[in-house]
Each structure stands twice: as C-alpha cells, then as structure tokens.
Design a protein around this motif. Sequence first.
Motif, PDB file in Angstrom:
ATOM      1  N   THR A 169      21.917 -12.973  74.243  1.00 45.40           N
ATOM      2  CA  THR A 169      22.819 -14.099  73.978  1.00 45.40           C
ATOM      3  C   THR A 169      22.035 -15.268  73.408  1.00 45.40           C
ATOM      4  N   ALA A 170      20.840 -15.490  74.003  1.00 47.89           N
ATOM      5  CA  ALA A 170      20.054 -16.639  73.544  1.00 47.89           C
ATOM      6  C   ALA A 170      19.663 -16.505  72.082  1.00 47.89           C
ATOM      7  N   PHE A 171      19.299 -15.253  71.693  1.00 45.76           N
ATOM      8  CA  PHE A 171      18.821 -15.104  70.317  1.00 45.76           C
ATOM      9  C   PHE A 171      19.909 -14.722  69.333  1.00 45.76           C
ATOM     10  N   ALA A 172      21.095 -14.363  69.898  1.00 46.41           N
ATOM     11  CA  ALA A 172      22.179 -13.971  68.997  1.00 46.41           C
ATOM     12  C   ALA A 172      22.398 -15.091  68.005  1.00 46.41           C
ATOM     13  N   GLN A 173      22.633 -14.750  66.786  1.00 43.93           N
ATOM     14  CA  GLN A 173      22.997 -15.737  65.784  1.00 43.93           C
ATOM     15  C   GLN A 173      21.870 -16.689  65.419  1.00 43.93           C
ATOM     16  N   SER A 174      20.605 -16.414  65.833  1.00 42.66           N
ATOM     17  CA  SER A 174      19.597 -17.440  65.583  1.00 42.66           C
ATOM     18  C   SER A 174      19.393 -17.674  64.086  1.00 42.66           C
ATOM     19  N   LYS A 175      19.529 -16.605  63.272  1.00 40.00           N
ATOM     20  CA  LYS A 175      19.373 -16.776  61.833  1.00 40.00           C
ATOM     21  C   LYS A 175      20.489 -17.684  61.312  1.00 40.00           C
ATOM     22  N   ALA A 176      21.693 -17.397  61.780  1.00 46.02           N
ATOM     23  CA  ALA A 176      22.840 -18.202  61.332  1.00 46.02           C
ATOM     24  C   ALA A 176      22.690 -19.649  61.790  1.00 46.02           C
ATOM     25  N   TRP A 177      22.201 -19.853  63.023  1.00 45.57           N
ATOM     26  CA  TRP A 177      21.994 -21.227  63.519  1.00 45.57           C
ATOM     27  C   TRP A 177      20.976 -21.958  62.648  1.00 45.57           C
ATOM     28  N   ASP A 178      19.877 -21.261  62.315  1.00 50.42           N
ATOM     29  CA  ASP A 178      18.833 -21.912  61.514  1.00 50.42           C
ATOM     30  C   ASP A 178      19.375 -22.319  60.144  1.00 50.42           C
ATOM     31  N   ARG A 179      20.157 -21.431  59.551  1.00 49.43           N
ATOM     32  CA  ARG A 179      20.690 -21.750  58.209  1.00 49.43           C
ATOM     33  C   ARG A 179      21.729 -22.857  58.298  1.00 49.43           C
ATOM     34  N   HIS A 180      22.526 -22.796  59.329  1.00 47.57           N
ATOM     35  CA  HIS A 180      23.553 -23.823  59.572  1.00 47.57           C
ATOM     36  C   HIS A 180      22.880 -25.194  59.668  1.00 47.57           C
ATOM     37  N   ALA A 181      21.690 -25.219  60.267  1.00 47.38           N
ATOM     38  CA  ALA A 181      20.988 -26.497  60.443  1.00 47.38           C
ATOM     39  C   ALA A 181      20.558 -27.090  59.105  1.00 47.38           C
ATOM     40  N   THR A 182      20.568 -26.305  58.023  1.00 40.22           N
ATOM     41  CA  THR A 182      20.138 -26.842  56.729  1.00 40.22           C
ATOM     42  C   THR A 182      21.319 -27.345  55.884  1.00 40.22           C
ATOM     43  N   PHE A 183      22.538 -27.196  56.386  1.00 38.42           N
ATOM     44  CA  PHE A 183      23.704 -27.530  55.545  1.00 38.42           C
ATOM     45  C   PHE A 183      23.821 -29.027  55.227  1.00 38.42           C
ATOM     46  N   GLY A 184      23.697 -29.866  56.244  1.00 34.46           N
ATOM     47  CA  GLY A 184      23.779 -31.321  56.021  1.00 34.46           C
ATOM     48  C   GLY A 184      25.077 -31.741  55.352  1.00 34.46           C
ATOM     49  N   LYS A 185      24.953 -32.679  54.391  1.00 36.96           N
ATOM     50  CA  LYS A 185      26.137 -33.165  53.674  1.00 36.96           C
ATOM     51  C   LYS A 185      26.538 -32.140  52.618  1.00 36.96           C
ATOM     52  N   GLY A 186      27.828 -31.870  52.497  1.00 41.17           N
ATOM     53  CA  GLY A 186      28.262 -30.873  51.512  1.00 41.17           C
ATOM     54  C   GLY A 186      29.404 -31.368  50.636  1.00 41.17           C
ATOM     55  N   MET A 187      29.554 -30.676  49.508  1.00 41.84           N
ATOM     56  CA  MET A 187      30.617 -31.052  48.562  1.00 41.84           C
ATOM     57  C   MET A 187      31.326 -29.803  48.049  1.00 41.84           C
ATOM     58  N   ASN A 188      32.641 -29.869  47.988  1.00 44.01           N
ATOM     59  CA  ASN A 188      33.423 -28.814  47.352  1.00 44.01           C
ATOM     60  C   ASN A 188      33.556 -29.133  45.878  1.00 44.01           C
ATOM     61  N   LEU A 189      33.077 -28.233  45.053  1.00 46.23           N
ATOM     62  CA  LEU A 189      33.246 -28.404  43.613  1.00 46.23           C
ATOM     63  C   LEU A 189      34.449 -27.565  43.198  1.00 46.23           C
ATOM     64  N   SER A 190      35.638 -28.194  43.208  1.00 45.41           N
ATOM     65  CA  SER A 190      36.815 -27.413  42.818  1.00 45.41           C
ATOM     66  C   SER A 190      36.818 -27.304  41.305  1.00 45.41           C
TER      67      SER A 190
END
Length: 462
Positions: A17-38
Amino acid sequence: MTKKLTIFIFSFLFLQTAFAQSKAWDRHATFGKGMNLSWLENYWNGTVENGFMDYLNMNSVASKHHDLEVMKEMGINTLRLPVCFDVWEDGEYPYEIDMPQYFMALDSILEWSEVLGFNVLIEYHHGSLAENNLEEETERIIAIWKQVVERYGDRDPEKVFFEIYNEAHDIEFSDWQNVLEIIVDSLRAFDEDQTFIVGGGDYNSVRGLSNLIPLEDDNIIYTFHYYEPFLFTHQGAEWVGAEVSTIGVPYPYIGSEMPDRNSLTDDTWGENAYNDYSKHGNLDTLRSWVADAKLWSEVNNRPVFCGEFGSYYKANDASRCRYTKAIRAIMECNDMPWCYWEWDQGFSLFDGAVPGLDGLSDCMLDAWEIPPRDTTQNNVLLNDPCRIYPNPTENILYVERTDLDVPMVLNICDPSGRLIRGMTLCVGLNEINISDLPTGIYGLLFLDMDGDRLFGRKLVKH
Ligand code: BGC
C-alpha cells in the motif's frame, strides 16, 4: 497461521500500500500549474457532411508555438491537450485513423513542449460513449487509443501522459467503472510505462470521483473537474441553456452586486441555484465540496488533480480573477495540481485579447501570481519566493510560497508585537481573510514549524 507468517503477510500488505502508485505520485508532484489548450477538440469547425473529420486547419499549428512560449513565461508546467479523436476516423471497423496528418499537429506540440519542459496530457475529448453502445464504443475507443499509443508510447513517461476519456456522462457509475477497467487493461498491455489519467462518471465531477473504485493498475493519476458554483462559472453559456441565463453574477456572493434573476430561469435548476447563491458563492463552501475529492485521494492513497476549472467570459473580469484565485488556493492547499480551462476561447483568461502577458488584466496577472517583471531588463520575471499581495489590502491577503516545501507559520502582530492571529501556511497559494482586522499597520512574522523566526514583512490594512 504462525505468528511469523501473519507478521510477514501484514508487512507485505503494508509495504504494497505504501509503495502503490509511487510512480504516479512522483509524476503528479511535477504537474504544478496547468493550462488546457483547447483547439484540437474543436470538431465544430468541420462540416456535418464530412462527419466533422475535416475540422482541423493545419495552418493553425504554427501559431501554437508562440502560445506555448507565453505559457512558459506564465510559469505553467503542464499542458492539457484535449483532442477529438472521435472524428479522426469514420466509425467503421477496424477504426483506422483516416486523418494521419492530424498526428503532425500533435507531433509539433510534443516537440515544442519537450524543449520548453512541459508535461503534456493527451486527452480523449468528446467521446460518444452511451448506455446503448457501451460494447462497440469501448472497442472503438481502445482501437483509436492503440494507434495513439503506438505513435507516442515511447515518449518520456515522465513528461507525456494519456488521459483516457473526458467527462463520461449519462452512464451508470458501475458501467463506467467497467468500461474504464477494460480500456486501461487493454492499453496497459501496449504501454507499460506511461501514466494514465482517469476520472469518474457524471462529467468528471467530484461525485463521479467519489463513486469510482480505484483501479488495480498502479500507474494512474485520478482527475476531476471543478466548475462550482455552476451558476457563476457558466453564466450565459449558450450550450447549457436557460438555467444559466442570469448574467452578472459576482464571485464571491456580494448582495449589493447581484443582478436580478433572469425570468427564463423560472422553475428551472437555475432559480434554486440563484436563491442559494448567498450560501454557496463563497470560499468555505467551495472548499467543503472539494474536500470529498481530497478525502477520496487520502482514503485510497491515489494522486488526484483538477483537470479543468474556469469561468465563462460573460462573468465580469474582477469576479473571474477572484474565482481563479479562490480555486487555486483550494487546490494548492490540498496538494492537488490543476489545469485552467482554457487558453484562448470562451473561458479564456485573456478575456478576448490576444494571448500574451500584455493581454492580461492587472487582476488576472495577480490571480496567476505572475511575478512582477523588471521593465529595465527586457521584462525578465523577478523571482520572489514568497509573494505577499495585495499590500495594502482591505479584505483578502494572498501569500504565495515557493520557497520551502514544508508548511510554515504566519503570525499577524500589531505594531507593539502583540499576536493578533496565527495560522499554518501551506506550500503554494494561501488565501487569508483579514476583513475583521481594524485598519492599521501590522507585522507579518513567518516562522518555521519549530517556532523559529524565518523573516518578517509589514502589512498595511485599509
Ligand atoms: C468542454 C467545453 C466546455 C467546458 C466548460 C469542457 O470539458 O469540452 O466545451 O466549454 O468543459 O463547460
């Protein structure tokens, strides 16, 4: 079962459980501010006779380079790219993409984004899933995605993400869950590394997320969209209908600024929303509604981000700025990255102006915390790690922190040093209501969590 074996099994489950999703968590941490380019989802630019397949003018691609550069200047890290893959092929088995040149538009965005350092979320927008076509549509979506994955599956998985489907709706939650699991499992067989992004039903609402059971796949970031209060964010939106025909609704609720209710909303949901707006049009209520998404993330130990929020251009600019700040503050305090909807169309932050820092109103510059530019140095952005603004202020004070990635304490003191109010500040944007403080000069004392002084500032309260 022996005691040792029991301990082993529990330790194994705990570590899993502790390590589940750790890759996804790490990448999520890089998202910051985002923009939708429609843009790539604007199928309505095509013709009905051609099933909208002719919607994209390839001459529009070149201008997007400048847009990305402006986004970079604004401090944006993540680009969400809605694409109407649905009309890239004509709906005939085996669903081969008939418009391969459209891939070149995506190629260009990916190349430029790589140079500029953006994360790119390629997102399947305007799908046709419905209760009555679940099986064949699921098969079609998978077939289309496979072609996209084939083309982009070897891109850097730290930077390129696949968002499976936008705003599933009019489908039972259990059916959506089922479809999603089938799509994710099928695509995972073709792509081991990329993080997929998925949301719940009911238009990616918080309710949809709350009803979603986390998938077994451990490389997923979950998403929701936030357009509350809808009465405010969608005022005058033609495609929604009479319910939102009352224009001039401010954010937050300010009794003296409320417009009369448009009689077209009589007996619709919009009449109740108008009557409830004094209760719902404020930060605390919005925060309490987002709390369910946060709770879901914590209970399930899954990373969650807000893929769309914004307001239609018919709301007034000052309210749109305040709304942007409020939602940012909520998301950032909850450690949820976000993507603003949208760059240069109806929900644009440029309010009709050409995208560029010069096209932003002062309050939008402020809402985006675009640091002051040094006009003597070719408009280089000045980097202030802890921005405190506006100052002087009357009601709301924003403190934006990028200095330390741990909470800190803010003490507001009167001129004699007496503590008036203390609070914990999260990393990112904090919104502090100081409307109850008497007019005057205050000291802002920033401390670490051990109570040691970091630095101080002066605040003028009008
Ligand atoms: C839709 C847009 C719409 C926006 C806000 C998006 O997901 O695709 O057309 O403007 O939501 O309602």
